[in-house]
Design a protein around this motif. Structure first.
Motif, mmCIF file in Angstrom:
data_model
loop_
_atom_site.group_PDB
_atom_site.id
_atom_site.type_symbol
_atom_site.label_atom_id
_atom_site.label_comp_id
_atom_site.label_asym_id
_atom_site.label_seq_id
_atom_site.Cartn_x
_atom_site.Cartn_y
_atom_site.Cartn_z
ATOM 1 N N TYR A 175 0.827 -1.200 0.000
ATOM 2 C CA TYR A 175 0.000 0.000 0.000
ATOM 3 C C TYR A 175 0.863 1.252 0.000
ATOM 4 O O TYR A 175 1.858 1.341 0.729
ATOM 5 C CB TYR A 175 -0.885 0.043 1.248
ATOM 6 N N ASP A 176 0.483 2.231 -0.802
ATOM 7 C CA ASP A 176 0.990 3.580 -0.647
ATOM 8 C C ASP A 176 0.347 4.165 0.608
ATOM 9 O O ASP A 176 -0.820 3.887 0.913
ATOM 10 C CB ASP A 176 0.607 4.407 -1.884
ATOM 11 N N LEU A 177 1.091 4.965 1.375
ATOM 12 C CA LEU A 177 0.579 5.464 2.644
ATOM 13 C C LEU A 177 -0.700 6.279 2.471
ATOM 14 O O LEU A 177 -1.665 6.114 3.232
ATOM 15 C CB LEU A 177 1.636 6.302 3.362
ATOM 16 N N ASP A 178 -0.717 7.172 1.479
ATOM 17 C CA ASP A 178 -1.918 7.975 1.250
ATOM 18 C C ASP A 178 -3.093 7.091 0.856
ATOM 19 O O ASP A 178 -4.224 7.304 1.309
ATOM 20 C CB ASP A 178 -1.660 9.026 0.167
ATOM 21 N N GLU A 179 -2.834 6.105 0.007
ATOM 22 C CA GLU A 179 -3.896 5.199 -0.432
ATOM 23 C C GLU A 179 -4.463 4.424 0.752
ATOM 24 O O GLU A 179 -5.682 4.253 0.879
ATOM 25 C CB GLU A 179 -3.355 4.237 -1.489
ATOM 26 N N TYR A 180 -3.582 3.958 1.638
ATOM 27 C CA TYR A 180 -4.046 3.205 2.811
ATOM 28 C C TYR A 180 -4.924 4.080 3.693
ATOM 29 O O TYR A 180 -6.015 3.662 4.122
ATOM 30 C CB TYR A 180 -2.860 2.686 3.621
ATOM 31 N N TYR A 181 -4.463 5.303 3.962
ATOM 32 C CA TYR A 181 -5.220 6.171 4.852
ATOM 33 C C TYR A 181 -6.572 6.539 4.256
ATOM 34 O O TYR A 181 -7.595 6.545 4.955
ATOM 35 C CB TYR A 181 -4.429 7.443 5.161
ATOM 36 N N THR A 183 -8.284 4.743 2.161
ATOM 37 C CA THR A 183 -9.128 3.542 2.234
ATOM 38 C C THR A 183 -9.665 3.357 3.643
ATOM 39 O O THR A 183 -10.835 3.008 3.837
ATOM 40 C CB THR A 183 -8.325 2.299 1.813
ATOM 41 N N LEU A 184 -8.825 3.611 4.636
ATOM 42 C CA LEU A 184 -9.265 3.495 6.021
ATOM 43 C C LEU A 184 -10.406 4.472 6.313
ATOM 44 O O LEU A 184 -11.400 4.108 6.949
ATOM 45 C CB LEU A 184 -8.084 3.754 6.962
ATOM 46 N N GLN A 185 -10.281 5.710 5.851
ATOM 47 C CA GLN A 185 -11.336 6.692 6.095
ATOM 48 C C GLN A 185 -12.630 6.305 5.386
ATOM 49 O O GLN A 185 -13.724 6.435 5.959
ATOM 50 C CB GLN A 185 -10.870 8.079 5.641
ATOM 51 N N ARG A 186 -12.533 5.836 4.139
ATOM 52 C CA ARG A 186 -13.738 5.380 3.433
ATOM 53 C C ARG A 186 -14.383 4.224 4.181
ATOM 54 O O ARG A 186 -15.604 4.151 4.332
ATOM 55 C CB ARG A 186 -13.386 4.935 2.007
ATOM 56 N N ALA A 187 -13.531 3.297 4.652
ATOM 57 C CA ALA A 187 -14.049 2.131 5.356
ATOM 58 C C ALA A 187 -14.782 2.540 6.627
ATOM 59 O O ALA A 187 -15.861 2.017 6.935
ATOM 60 C CB ALA A 187 -12.900 1.180 5.693
ATOM 61 N N ILE A 188 -14.227 3.497 7.358
ATOM 62 C CA ILE A 188 -14.869 3.968 8.596
ATOM 63 C C ILE A 188 -16.215 4.615 8.276
ATOM 64 O O ILE A 188 -17.229 4.342 8.932
ATOM 65 C CB ILE A 188 -13.943 4.954 9.327
ATOM 66 N N ASN A 189 -16.233 5.456 7.261
ATOM 67 C CA ASN A 189 -17.458 6.197 6.923
ATOM 68 C C ASN A 189 -18.555 5.293 6.385
ATOM 69 O O ASN A 189 -19.737 5.475 6.692
ATOM 70 C CB ASN A 189 -17.136 7.288 5.904
#
Length: 414
Positions: A175-181, A183-189
């Protein structure tokens, strides 16, 4: 009204066994404070125990201990119990362990914990509330394993490597760091906070690049040279390149809760820890390591045969569901009284040979009643209880050559 309905009783047990006494009271918002006086003391002092049951392992220090409890209700009313006494039974088997030479395991920690600049420079483990600092996890894991092995194992962190990147897979994915973060925010929302259920995560299976890890940090040579005995890898969750909980590496490496990885070096184990989880899951991983190794040493367990034909490992790991009337200590997923996987909170009582294993190899066949109150229905406490019963005696069985100290197998000293 506040009242004692059952007084704490005197307790007589063997050296090394659990001594406990309980007060039962009626009233609203009850709290408990125990006071103790050892036989060499001149007065009672406040203990750290604030539950209605006082438990301690019997020893020479505990022998003759007097104790009482003050119970307080929500209005500040108090009542004091009778004074109970804990005594060592001089006629019982002494369950304390003979001295064996302790061992220090040298550990390389590889901690994937990159900084996310777009999130105020937070490290990976800081992205979510409830994720854990790996340094704290290491300290608690070290303490739990030392305590559960009767002080036999001490860990020495010989090197700690912080990796400023996400774990890489054998197929090259990372994962690219920005891509991971993002994705994490989308997953939370999109999951109302249940980010781990999000379908948009990259998942390449058990894809972590162990070969790359070994080569990058020259691990096999360092193991052969005695610099390292095991490797602990920490990551966050959902990075797409799953690690095994434990993986054995080296010459003739065998199944250790995952396929062995053959390399030309002394055998050792790589842990895959996740700081989204806690110490309970870390010692859970260690428990599966012990199970796998003892399966290899004694043969895979078969509880369907006559109990008289059980190996020592089968007798130890038996639980009432698979061996009615012959429960030992159980397995990581099954306590002596468990009815299903992960059933650590089962209040059903069964007869167990658990304490007999503290006298191994001189088993007596003595059983006692056991249920989840032994470990408060808690995963971490159960696995510590389970480890505590693993034999750690000096000597070798003359009939089959097996060590009486099973921790030697755990540490691959065999």
């Amino acid at each position: 009204a506040l009242a004692i309905t059952s007084q704490p009783q005197d307790c007589t047990v063997a050296n090394g066994e659990k001594a406990s006494t309980t007060v039962v009271a009626q009233g609203q918002g009850l709290s408990y404070q125990w006071y103790v006086k050892n036989k060499t003391a001149t007065r009672f002092s406040k203990s750290s125990v604030t539950k209605n049951t006082y438990s301690v392992t019997m020893s020479d220090k505990v022998d003759g201990r007097q104790l009482y409890c003050i119970v307080t209700d929500d209005k500040g009313n108090t009542v004091q119990t009778r004074t109970a006494t804990m005594v060592k039974d001089p006629n019982a088997i002494d369950y304390t362990l003979p001295q064996v030479e302790p061992i220090t395991q040298k550990v390389l920690v590889v901690n994937y914990d990159p900084v996310f600049e777009k999130v105020d420079g937070k490290h990976w483990h800081e992205l979510q509330s409830g994720w854990n600092d790996p340094h704290g996890l290491v300290e608690e894991f070290q303490s739990d394993m030392n305590e559960s092995s009767h002080g036999y194992i001490t860990y020495q962190i010989t090197e700690w490597i912080d990796v400023e990147a996400m774990p890489e897979g054998i197929d090259g994915f990372t994962y690219d760091l920005d891509e991971y973060y993002e994705t994490l925010q989308r997953a939370i929302n999109e999951t109302n906070g249940a980010y781990w259920t999000y379908s948009g995560w990259e998942d390449h299976g058990f894809n972590y690049d162990y070969e790359g890890l070994l080569d990058k940090y020259d691990i096999c040579r360092r193991v052969n040279d005695g610099e390292i005995d095991e490797v602990w890898v920490f990551t966050g969750p959902l990075h797409g390149n799953t690690l095994y909980e434990t993986r054995m590496v080296g010459r003739n490496a065998y199944w250790c809760n995952s396929p062995g990885l053959e390399r030309d070096c002394r055998r050792f184990v790589v842990y895959g820890f996740n700081y989204e989880r806690g110490v309970a899951e870390m010692i859970h991983d260690a428990g599966h390591r012990m199970e796998s190794i003892l399966h290899e040493i004694f043969g895979w367990a078969d509880y369907s045969k006559d109990y008289e034909d059980y190996t020592d490992w089968e007798k130890f790991s038996a639980y009432d569901l698979v061996s009615p009337g012959h429960a030992g200590v159980g397995l990581v997923h099954f306590g002596p009284n468990s009815a299903f996987d992960y059933d650590w909170g089962n209040q059903n009582t069964v007869m167990s040979y658990c304490d007999d294993w503290l006298n191994y190899p001189n088993l007596t066949g003595v059983q006692r009643a056991v249920n989840c109150t032994e470990w408060d229905g808690d995963q971490r406490k159960f696995i510590k209880w389970w480890f505590y019963h693993i034999p750690v005696k000096a000597g070798t069985n003359p009939e089959n050559g097996k060590y009486y100290n099973w921790w030697l197998y755990f540490t691959l000293e065999d």
